[in-house]
Design a protein around this motif. Structure first.
Motif, mmCIF file in Angstrom:
data_model
loop_
_atom_site.group_PDB
_atom_site.id
_atom_site.type_symbol
_atom_site.label_atom_id
_atom_site.label_comp_id
_atom_site.label_asym_id
_atom_site.label_seq_id
_atom_site.Cartn_x
_atom_site.Cartn_y
_atom_site.Cartn_z
ATOM 1 N N ASP A 251 1.458 6.536 -1.084
ATOM 2 C CA ASP A 251 2.031 6.226 -2.468
ATOM 3 C C ASP A 251 3.486 5.690 -2.421
ATOM 4 O OD1 ASP A 251 3.263 8.669 -1.882
ATOM 5 O OD2 ASP A 251 2.454 9.868 -3.780
ATOM 6 N N ASN A 252 3.925 5.674 -1.292
ATOM 7 C CA ASN A 252 5.289 5.057 -1.028
ATOM 8 C C ASN A 252 5.411 3.545 -0.381
ATOM 9 O OD1 ASN A 252 6.738 7.274 -1.752
ATOM 10 N ND2 ASN A 252 7.167 8.097 0.342
ATOM 11 N N ALA A 253 4.160 3.031 -0.882
ATOM 12 C CA ALA A 253 4.115 1.706 -0.249
ATOM 13 C C ALA A 253 3.792 0.582 -1.369
ATOM 14 C CB ALA A 253 2.821 1.627 0.890
ATOM 15 N N VAL A 254 4.727 -0.423 -1.032
ATOM 16 C CA VAL A 254 4.739 -1.358 -2.293
ATOM 17 C C VAL A 254 4.419 -2.553 -1.762
ATOM 18 C CG1 VAL A 254 5.733 -0.069 -3.967
ATOM 19 C CG2 VAL A 254 6.973 -1.252 -2.445
ATOM 20 N N MET A 255 3.960 -3.806 -2.437
ATOM 21 C CA MET A 255 4.173 -5.150 -1.910
ATOM 22 C C MET A 255 4.569 -6.161 -3.064
ATOM 23 S SD MET A 255 0.947 -7.199 -0.210
ATOM 24 C CE MET A 255 0.447 -8.584 -0.914
#
Length: 176
Positions: free
Chosen positions: A83-87
């Protein structure tokens, strides 16, 4: 006993007032370093950091190719459940998914926010015989394949705009 309760309450209140620390954000830009996707991935974190909104740090990865679908596939494979991954992504990725028959799609991710808008513009050289949209449509109807266009990645906003104009004019975009 009162001292112990007071000490526990004080410790709790101090910990509640302290900022929560999180793992650094994992950020994917599905394009080359220094490109548009890279800037749109980094700039929000820089702005939030400058304002003190985001202080947990971030690691950035660039993975270009196939209209962003290589980066999308890597992002999904490496970050499922994180849940700390973004794109950062844009309309070019939509075209890339379609043109490359990508096994991963936007159905595999959750959109969070729209930060920018890609506006489509048609421009021609000042000495072009095409002066209006009607002129462009007539030239396309006369010989769709003879109307050359330029722009970004295949399947990007530039190509999508021209395909939409062709389709709206009763032409089959793929025929050009």
């Amino acid at each position: 006993m009162i001292k112990a309760v007071f000490a526990a309450a004080l410790a709790f209140s101090l910990s509640a007032a302290a900022p929560a620390l999180a793992d650094p954000a994992v950020v994917m830009a599905p394009g080359g370093a220094g490109g548009g996707y890279d800037a749109m991935a980094r700039l929000p974190f820089e702005a939030m950091s400058k304002e003190g909104i985001f202080t947990d740090g971030a690691t950035f990865t660039n993975k270009g190719g196939a209209g962003g679908t290589i980066g999308l596939a890597e992002f999904i494979g490496a970050n499922r459940g994180n849940d700390n991954a973004v794109m950062s992504m844009g309309v070019i990725l939509v075209g890339g998914i379609l043109l490359n028959s990508s096994p991963v799609t936007l159905d595999d991710v959750t959109p969070l926010v729209r930060l920018t808008n890609d506006t489509g513009v048609v421009a021609v050289a000042t000495d072009s015989p095409i002066k209006t949209v009607d002129d462009l449509v007539n030239a396309m109807k006369e010989n769709l394949g003879a109307v050359s266009i330029g722009g970004g990645s295949a399947g990007g906003v530039d190509h999508i705009v021209m395909a939409l104009i062709a389709k709206e004019s009763g032409l089959e975009p793929a025929a050009g």
